[in-house]
Design an enzyme around this catalytic site. Structure first.
Site: not given
Length: 282
Positions: A233, A267
C-alpha cells in the site's frame, strides 16, 4: 481515542464457510490472486486460467489459508468493470482451484451481487466486499442468501470517490460509527459471520492509516475478527520514496504490530514471508 483495555472484549472467533468451521483464534493468511491486467503491483501476471492456477498452488504451498480472487482493479484511475466482465475474467478459475485443491478456502473480491451468485455456484467460501454494500443495492441481500461469511470494508460511498482523501476528526471513532451502522444492517439481514476490514489505502491520509495501525485493537471493540490489508500500500512506500515491491521488511514490521493488537487475518501478496512471521508470532 483512549478506550480502557478493560472495555475491549476478547472473543473466540470462528467463521462458518459452507459448513466448514474455520478457527480464527490463530491468525490466518489471505493470499491475493488478481485476475486483472492493470493491478498496481502484479497486473497481468495471473489473468489466464493456467497462470492463475499455478499462482494459487504457490500461495497454498507458501502457507495461505484463503485465496482472495479479484477481477476488478481498485487502484486510482482503473477501468470500471461491469459484473459481466468480472465474471468473464474469472471464468473457470474458482472451479479449477476447487477441483485441484479441494481444501482451499476461496474468497471473492467483488461489490456485485451477480458476481457473488456466480462465485457461490462455483464454490467460494467468503465474500470480500470493498463497498460495504453501497455499490450494488442487491449485494447484501445476495450475501445473506448464500449464508457465507462477509468481509465488511470501510470505504467512501461511491466507486468514483473511493480514493478521495477524507480528513476525519478521529479516524477510529469514525470507523466504529460506520461499522456499527453497517453491522446492524447486516445482522438484520441474517448475516452474522462478519469480518471487519478498516480499508487501508481507501480514502484515508497517511497519518490516519498509521493511527489505525496504532489503535487497531479498538476497531469493532473486539467483537468481530479484523482483516488487515496493507500489502504493497502507498501509505507505506510513498513516504519512503520506495516502490510497492521494495517494502517487504517495513510491511512485516507493521504486520507484527497489528497481530500483537489482535488482527486475525492478513491479506497479502507475499505469503511465504508472512507465514514465517505468523509462525514466530504463535
Amino acid at each position: 481515542m483512549n478506550i480502557p483495555a478493560s472495555s475491549i472484549q476478547h472473543t473466540n472467533f470462528s467463521i462458518n464457510c459452507s459448513g466448514r468451521l474455520v478457527d480464527l483464534n490463530t491468525p490466518k493468511i489471505m493470499g491475493i490472486l488478481n485476475l486483472t491486467p492493470d493491478s498496481f503491483s502484479d497486473g497481468g501476471k495471473f489473468n489466464n486460467e493456467k497462470s492463475a492456477l499455478l499462482h494459487a498452488e504457490k500461495l497454498l504451498k507458501d502457507g495461505a489459508d484463503f485465496i482472495d480472487i479479484g477481477a476488478q482493479s481498485t487502484r486510482q484511475n482503473a477501468e470500471y468493470l461491469s459484473a459481466e466482465e468480472e465474471i468473464r475474467r474469472i471464468g473457470n478459475v474458482i472451479s479449477l482451484i476447487k477441483k485441484e485443491f479441494p481444501e482451499a478456502l476461496i474468497s471473492i473480491d467483488t461489490f456485485y451481487a451477480d458476481v457473488v451468485k456466480f462465485g457461490y455456484n462455483e464454490g467460494i467460501d467468503v465474500v470480500n466486499d470493498i463497498s460495504g454494500g453501497d455499490f450494488d443495492e442487491n449485494l447484501l441481500k445476495t450475501v445473506a442468501e448464500t449464508k457465507l461469511p462477509y468481509i465488511l470494508m470501510h470505504s467512501n460511498s461511491t466507486y468514483q470517490n473511493i480514493h478521495e482523501k477524507i480528513h476525519y476528526e478521529d479516524i477510529i471513532v469514525s470507523l466504529n460509527y460506520s461499522f456499527s451502522k453497517k453491522i446492524n444492517e447486516l445482522q438484520k439481514l441474517g448475516i452474522h459471520d462478519i469480518i471487519l476490514d478498516p480499508g487501508f489505502g481507501f480514502g484515508k491520509t497517511v497519518e490516519d492509516q498509521y493511527k489505525m495501525i496504532e489503535e487497531v485493537e479498538h476497531l469493532g471493540f473486539g467483537r468481530f475478527p479484523l482483516l488487515i490489508g496493507i500489502s504493497r500500500k502507498s501509505f507505506i512506500y510513498k513516504p519512503l520514496n520506495k516502490k510497492p515491491l521494495e517494502i517487504g521488511e517495513e510491511t512485516q514490521i507493521l504486520h507484527r504490530k497489528v497481530l500483537e493488537k489482535g488482527a486475525k487475518i492478513l491479506r497479502v501478496h507475499d505469503v511465504k514471508e508472512t507465514k514465517v512471521l505468523i509462525d514466530e508470532f504463535k
